[in-house]
Scaffold this active site. Sequence first.
Site, PDB file in Angstrom:
ATOM      1  N   ARG A 218      -7.754   2.710  -0.246  1.00  0.00           N
ATOM      2  CA  ARG A 218      -9.174   3.015  -0.329  1.00  0.00           C
ATOM      3  C   ARG A 218      -9.666   1.980  -1.437  1.00  0.00           C
ATOM      4  NH1 ARG A 218     -10.287   8.987   1.017  1.00  0.00           N
ATOM      5  NH2 ARG A 218      -8.081   9.441   2.191  1.00  0.00           N
ATOM      6  N   GLU A 484      -9.266   7.782  13.718  1.00  0.00           N
ATOM      7  CA  GLU A 484      -8.203   7.174  14.371  1.00  0.00           C
ATOM      8  C   GLU A 484      -8.557   6.815  15.855  1.00  0.00           C
ATOM      9  OE1 GLU A 484      -6.690   8.265  10.768  1.00  0.00           O
ATOM     10  OE2 GLU A 484      -7.632   9.503  12.299  1.00  0.00           O
ATOM     11  N   SER A 572      -5.420  -0.034   6.688  1.00  0.00           N
ATOM     12  CA  SER A 572      -5.400   1.541   7.352  1.00  0.00           C
ATOM     13  C   SER A 572      -6.637   2.317   6.873  1.00  0.00           C
ATOM     14  CB  SER A 572      -4.001   2.139   6.785  1.00  0.00           C
ATOM     15  OG  SER A 572      -3.963   3.340   7.346  1.00  0.00           O
TER      16      SER A 572
END
Length: 582
Positions: A218, A484, A572
């Site tokens: 992050r 996702e 991610s």
Amino acid sequence: MREGYVLLTLNPDQQPIVIKRSWWRSWNRLSRLQKNLITTLSFFIIVVIFYKWIWNGGVQLEEQYQIKPYTIALVNENKVVTAVPEKVEKKLNIKENVVDIPEQAQAPQAQVDQPVYFQQMSRININSEITDRQKAVVNAFKHAWRGYRKWAWGHDNLRPISKKPSNWFKLGLSIVDSIDTMHIMGLKEELREAQDWVEHSLKFTEYNDVNLFEVTIRVLGGLLSAFHLTGESIYKDKAKDLGERLLPCFTQSPSPIPYSDVNLASHNAHSPGWGPDSSTSEVTTIQLEFRDLSRITNDPKFEEAASKVSKHVHTLQKLDGLVPIFINPKNGLFQSYSDIKLGARGDSYYEYLVKQWIQTGKTIKYLHDDYVEAIKGVEKHLVNRTSKRKLLFIGELKGGSKDYVPKMDHLVCYLPGTLALGYHHGLPESHMKLALDLLHTCYFTYADRPTFLAPEITYFSLQDDGRGEMYVKNSDAHNLLRPEFIESLWYIYQITGNTTFQDWGWEIFQSIEKYAKVPDGYTSIGNVNDPNDTKPKDMMETFFLSETLKYFFLLFSNNRKLLDIDKYVVNSEGHPVPIYSS
């Protein structure tokens, strides 16, 4: 009679019928070479027109008759069939619309390794004309940002219903996580405010424990991407400072496996409070960021520390490439009693194998081999289908017994995009077929719910036992506005160009607008099974700004390469960094 014509008069009062023959005489007068050239050119034109019709035909039919395909399945060779509702079949007298799986693309290698930032990332065409759907996403981001700015500025999260801030690591996560989204959307004023906060208010000196994985993907990932996008040195400086404070997780561990937590001020690293282990996915989902940090700072220690983790995990025994979800930093070994799954605590291990391979110019063979072996293991041990619609899903193996559980986290819906990305970069065609089948199932986790929003976890019936083909437990019925599935739609849309996937995403975006939008932002909901009682959870996760809205924006673009997967690899948390040549 004129030469080259036959004049027939059937009725004196009617106009004569003229049959032309001159084209045939002209054809016969051509040489064999000329005839062959004309024939070849005509055949080529027909093939091109046919290919274009095949590629876009389903989309044209959808737009003309305002229909949406409801299923996607694989047929012979490398074709994908998009079926349409029965009533439309009768109207159009069609049964299927066949779409070719595109040929694999080879990613161009970066011309130089140091530096590739800014010059590389500035190729993102943020000035592309945006569509109406993209405008709706920009408005959604602005709405969420206004609420955060008003009620939670500088804090990690916003509670949009109670209008209160919420903190996790006290690092202004919503700001750092959103910078590249703002840049890609062209939100200059919001970006200026965020940069000013990072420069003057983002500090890593509080005695506060943070999670290595979460802060890496992050905060470190957000800072790196912001630096590549803007070229502003403040982001690089902050990223280096943070990287130095995260290194004790590696250096203080007795094995190559890092501790999961660290105090950024005291530099004291340790295992989490709930036990001695680290999550496998967490320790193997930090390599993209640490490698990129080394490349932009010319300091190899970050890349070396993180790469040791992947190299060590490569040497461990696995189940046909599949890994348990817990690993111990004391001895560096997997916990044999832990589950094997592609959901929580296991998912991004597989994602970062292929993405590291791509990031390093496809030069590290063991990353490629581990990933390919793992996908074979998925197909062998985890893939199954439901009894009625034959929906493909990825189940789990219970730790110890290795009993099969027909259960799939929403998190697993990242896998179609990852599989398609690997195929695009040269991996087997079977990966793309698996991606499309699983994407289809992920779509139905949304479409089968009355809110058109997917639950956190879905169970599947292997037999007709009365519970339904897919069923959701009350404890799993929440939706956190996760990215996702939208991420996978974007990857596959960029690779195939099939706008059906844009339509799927638009349906979901409209449902978010309907059920998750509140006056001061967007909230997670607790119940996707009842449109009249969604049980709002009063939390706007940072990944909604960082990933979900970003992927929606990219998905709805007419420019499929707005963020080109031949030039960038996305971490991610949705933060793009450059692809290097090694």
